[in-house]
Enzyme design. Sequence first.
Site, short mmCIF file in Angstrom:
data_model
loop_
_atom_site.label_atom_id
_atom_site.label_comp_id
_atom_site.label_asym_id
_atom_site.label_seq_id
_atom_site.Cartn_x
_atom_site.Cartn_y
_atom_site.Cartn_z
N ASP A 1 9.69 15.61 8.98
CA ASP A 1 9.23 15.17 7.65
C ASP A 1 7.71 15.29 7.52
OD1 ASP A 1 9.69 14.33 5.08
OD2 ASP A 1 9.71 12.20 5.55
N GLY B 1 8.29 3.91 0.84
CA GLY B 1 8.95 5.09 1.37
C GLY B 1 10.45 5.04 1.18
N ILE C 1 0.82 -1.22 0.00
CA ILE C 1 0.00 0.00 0.00
C ILE C 1 0.85 1.26 0.00
CG2 ILE C 1 -2.03 -1.02 1.09
CD1 ILE C 1 -1.10 0.02 3.76
N LYS D 1 5.11 -1.63 8.34
CA LYS D 1 6.19 -0.92 7.67
C LYS D 1 7.46 -1.75 7.78
CE LYS D 1 8.63 3.52 7.71
NZ LYS D 1 8.71 4.85 8.37
#
Length: 1004
Positions: free
Chosen positions: A840, A712, A709, A734
Amino acid sequence: MTRWVFTFWVLQLCFLHLADATHSSNETDRLALLEFKSKISDDPLGVLSSWNDSAHFCLWGGVSCSIRYSRVTVLDLNSSRLSGSISPHIGNLTFLKKLDLSNNTFHDAIPPEIGRLRRLRTLFLYNNSLGGEIPSNISGCSALAEVHVRNNKLVGSLPRQLGFLYGLQFFHAGGNRLTGSILPSFGNLTSIRILALGDNQLSGRVPEALGQLKKSLEELLLHRNYLNGEVPASIFNLTSLTVLSLGENRLQGNLPWNLGTLLPNLENFYVPFNQLTGSLPPSLSNASNMVQLQLQVNKFTGSVPSMASSHNLLRLNIAENFLGSGKVNGDDLGFLSTLTNARKLQALVISTNNFGGSLPEQVGNLSSNLEILVLDDNQISGSIPEGLRNMFNMQWFWADKNKLSGTTILSIIGNMQSLVQLRLDNNNIAGYIPLSIGNLDKLLVLRLANNHLEGEIPTSIQNCRSLILLDLSNNDLSGVIPPQLMGLTSLSMNLNLSHNHFVGSIPIEVENLKNLGSLDLSYNMLSNNIPSSLGKCVSLEFVQLQANLLRGTIPSSLDSLRGIRLFDVSSNNLSGQFPIFFEQMNSLQLLNLSYNKFEGEVPATGVLNNSRIISVIGNVNLCGGFAELNLPHCSFRQPKKRLSYKWKVFISTICSIVLLFFLGTCLLVFWMKRKGKLHVVSSDDDFDTRVSYQSLHKATNGFSTTNLIGVGSFGSVYKGVVNINGKETTIAAKVFNLQRRGASKSFMAECEALKNIRHRNLVRILTVCSGVDYQGNDFKALVYEFVVNGSLENWLHPVESVDDPPRTLTFRQRVTIAINVASALDYIHNLYETPIVHCDIKPDNVLLDEHMVAHVGDFGLARFLESSIENLSSGGEKSSSIGIKGTVGYAPPEYGMGNEISVEGDMYSYGILLLEMFTRRRPINESLKDSLNLHNFVNAALLGQGSTLAEVVDPTLLNELLLGRISEKALICMLEIGVACSFDSPQERISISEVLSRLNKPLV
């Protein structure tokens, strides 16, 4: 014979010389066209694809040539969607008669070389983005008859040389940014028919010299400038005028009494938003050609003359003046009877004056084409004429803020089936709401408040499926609130039934109103519980239920109303514990629980630690809170009990067993670590539950691409379902790519940042996985709660798909998201024990849940400030931004110069995020043109030095603005906050506290 031979050779040499000259000229034109093409940066329609050596240039698209000399006479590229600048070589097309580059995206200045085109008659450059000044040497185009440069970005004064174009017939430079005054030399243009300079920044007076154009001038358009003084009398001698547009300036003085006679051909007279005074000219009754007469927002007084001769009239607007006497028995409205001759009339607006008396019966005989009838804010009394039932095409009928009475209007509105807005509030109308109200299926706005209506709301109202606002407040309505009303899912602005006599429960069908912004049921006799289904109305900002007979508790489901600004349930019989979930609602501006039976402790944290927000007067069993509430201290201490000897022995035994087990576990872990069978990372030790590699592998179908999905900088994110604490949970895993430099450090930083912080607007981390994969390689993953609506990035810049409907965010949703992200930053910057800098902030790292509440995630670059914990990346050194760049466009400029990271750096990123949300432009984008970055692009627009607001904001927000759902002030406010956060200098940026303070103020 010899003489004839000699003559023949001389003529042949002349023809050869002429051919060579012609060939040379033709080559000049061809090269000029190729130079023009070289300045085109985008040609999506391929209009210039034929411009090559495969065909003669006279056959190229958009090019026409003279037959005799094969020279370019016309260059017509209208509506070709071309982008670029106009080449100076255009001046080499010396035979050019027509240049039409309108409806494209040309930018930069109009090249002065255009002044060399002495044969040019038509110059059309309108609807582009051309800047700079109008070239002063344009007078070199001595044959010019038509100049049309409307809707560009031209600046500076009008060049005085324009007054030398004696053949000019049409000059339109409206919709630019021209300054200075109108040239008196325009009076020399005796052939001009249309002079249009509206929508600029021109100042000074209208020159008297324009009166010299009485034989030619047909249209004079000077609206929306800064012109002042009186309109020169000479203007009213321009007998050829059909259009006179002077509106939205600062003009003063009176209109001549004989205006209708002086300007017999006048069709459009537009002078609104000035400071004109005196009476309306009685000679308007002679203006038989008048089509539009707009005199609104001035200071006219007296009566309105007869309009009996205005057979062609389409629109009449005299709103916001001081017309009429206000007398009940006067003849203020007699002029309406004379309008029955205007059989084409479409709009009649007379609001906000001092008209008194009754509406004449002849109003019912007005044109059947009438679409807009606006009578509000006057002193009109009596009944509505019965004849209005024949107005089948009526779309807007506003008669609010008058003294109308009777029941006629209620009996006839069902016939007006084209109605879009019906406003009859603040009158003396009596009777019942008719069943025929259900015939109005196009109705958007229905306002009947502050009248004497009685009876029940008819269930037929369920047929008004377009309704976005319904206000029936301050009447004598009774009965129960029909569930069918709550089925109107179109209701989005306001549902106001307050100050009536409604009984029974609030219908559970209220859950259908998911788009509703304001609900007011106050001052009725509603009883029973507040339905838990109200929590599904996730768009609610204002909830007013005060002064009823409600009982029970406030349902916990209202926790989902994250955009709530006002919640008032005072003066009811509600009970139970104080609803503590309100402390988490940062948008809250007023919480009124007064005069109920609540009990327990009032929290003094979050938004509730503010005396201007919370009121709990009259709840005798409440305690705690901040000092200004004057509540007693809470005391929940229980009497101490001594433990028996047996319990002491039992507890000691259990503690000993636990201690031995802990020591054994530590030894086992130490031994396994020595053997290399378990890889332990200190930063994730604080997570109670760990998940194995095997579990994640299975949950994500072996980390398959179908479960992917997101991708990064340091890894990929997969969707899956795992068992955590005995419960099947949808997660986002992740998985870090440990081969990437910095990935391991990012994992450790994110663990350290997220293991203790908890906030409703931060992504919730469930557990971690740190071990080895099936190949024996190190494996690290963070397991988050799955957020169903994905990232803000996907909403702002969705990937187009045939299968998926387009995603859009409303203005309200964007403001809520802005508040959510600001709340998260406020927590990590100011409220957490050790300040954290995220480093970020960008749309990819803002996730939206099922209620469109925003959650900030990805703390892989986060750093602690002044932390007592040993810094993971540097063994105790102070955090710095060396090596931390964040994301280009969002990272502040000082990080690129090696400065230490700071909360001001997050503020820059937040400001860019905010600007991106409301412009839907990425920080680095070709559309920003010479602004270089998003901050400069928006700031220039706010200062009036760049693009207009319409060019800056997201077009979907412009639609909301045009529909009246939001105000221009609100849009500008959000842009100003974004700009204030994103200045290059960290010292100039506002703090997150200041952001929240501004965001939590009403945006009107």
